[in-house]
Design an enzyme around this catalytic site. Sequence first.
Site, PDB file in Angstrom:
ATOM      1  N   ASP A   6       4.719   9.216  24.183  1.00 43.43           N
ATOM      2  CA  ASP A   6       4.394  10.548  23.663  1.00 43.43           C
ATOM      3  C   ASP A   6       3.071  10.983  24.270  1.00 43.43           C
ATOM      4  O   ASP A   6       2.010  10.496  23.885  1.00 43.43           O
ATOM      5  CB  ASP A   6       4.306  10.508  22.134  1.00 43.43           C
ATOM      6  CG  ASP A   6       3.854  11.831  21.547  1.00 43.43           C
ATOM      7  OD1 ASP A   6       4.131  12.881  22.155  1.00 43.43           O
ATOM      8  OD2 ASP A   6       3.217  11.809  20.467  1.00 43.43           O
ATOM      9  N   GLY A   8       0.328  13.544  24.626  1.00 50.79           N
ATOM     10  CA  GLY A   8      -0.268  14.723  24.005  1.00 50.79           C
ATOM     11  C   GLY A   8      -1.503  15.183  24.757  1.00 50.79           C
ATOM     12  O   GLY A   8      -1.875  14.621  25.790  1.00 50.79           O
ATOM     13  N   ASP A 110       6.900  17.834  21.325  1.00 51.84           N
ATOM     14  CA  ASP A 110       6.479  17.062  20.153  1.00 51.84           C
ATOM     15  C   ASP A 110       6.991  17.687  18.860  1.00 51.84           C
ATOM     16  O   ASP A 110       7.411  16.982  17.934  1.00 51.84           O
ATOM     17  CB  ASP A 110       4.956  16.920  20.126  1.00 51.84           C
ATOM     18  CG  ASP A 110       4.223  18.258  20.232  1.00 51.84           C
ATOM     19  OD1 ASP A 110       4.831  19.263  20.641  1.00 51.84           O
ATOM     20  OD2 ASP A 110       3.009  18.288  19.917  1.00 51.84           O
TER      21      ASP A 110
END
EC number: 2.7.1.33
Length: 259
Positions: A6, A8, A110
């Site tokens: 993930d 970010g 996300d």
Amino acid sequence: MLLAIDAGNTNVVFALFEGPEVRARWRIASDARRTGDEYAVWLMQLLDIHKVDRGAIDSIIISTVVPRALHNLEVLCRHYFDVEPLVAGVGKATYDIEIDVDEPRTLGADRAVNAIGAHAKYEGDLIVVDFGTATTFDAVDFNGAYKGGIIAPGINLSLDALVGNTAKLPRIGIAVPSSTSVIGRNTEDQMLIGVFWGYVAMMEGLIARMQRQIGRPAKVIATGGLAVLFDKATDIFDAVEANLTLEGLAILAERASTK
């Protein structure tokens, strides 16, 4: 074994899944210039520490809101794991949920993955609050459809703006204030009250407005690095799910494997 990534704006989080369970989770500061080789040097050491054979990783899925980071993460997957990664929202890893907004393609990966993860764990209408660089509030209906939401500056962004645009205010850390008083007796306390309790009030107010607009009972699910901190200061959350985004990625990867 699945590796979920993930990426970010602040951190890139790597998680190993054995079935539905997170076996290990690591994070590194986001830097779009970081090469696949640099990721590999860092990640291989962590795998060794946890006694994980990289050959056991046979599936990888990536979610990113930093487009420039994607290529280097794909290089990591192909060169060091010999795996062609899934990318959330693309090809076999399409979300397969209704995205009921004006411009569905602009929805961050996300947020879509959070909707998938939250709907898989909880019934009914949901409000998902994700504390990241920005704080997002997302409405997910009882069918799992993404209905829209809110984007607000994250609390650290708010603090950076306050300190960066004033001449004398000091840098302070984010923490739960030691007192429930909202009348500070010194500069640091006054800043912390303004930033922390001001953020709690904003969050509670926005969630209350969302619940009224939804018109049905909606569970509030919190995730992101600061969720636990705010959970201590408000009773607005029905659940805190630290791994919600990663679990949503794992669900997406499992669905892709059957296509």
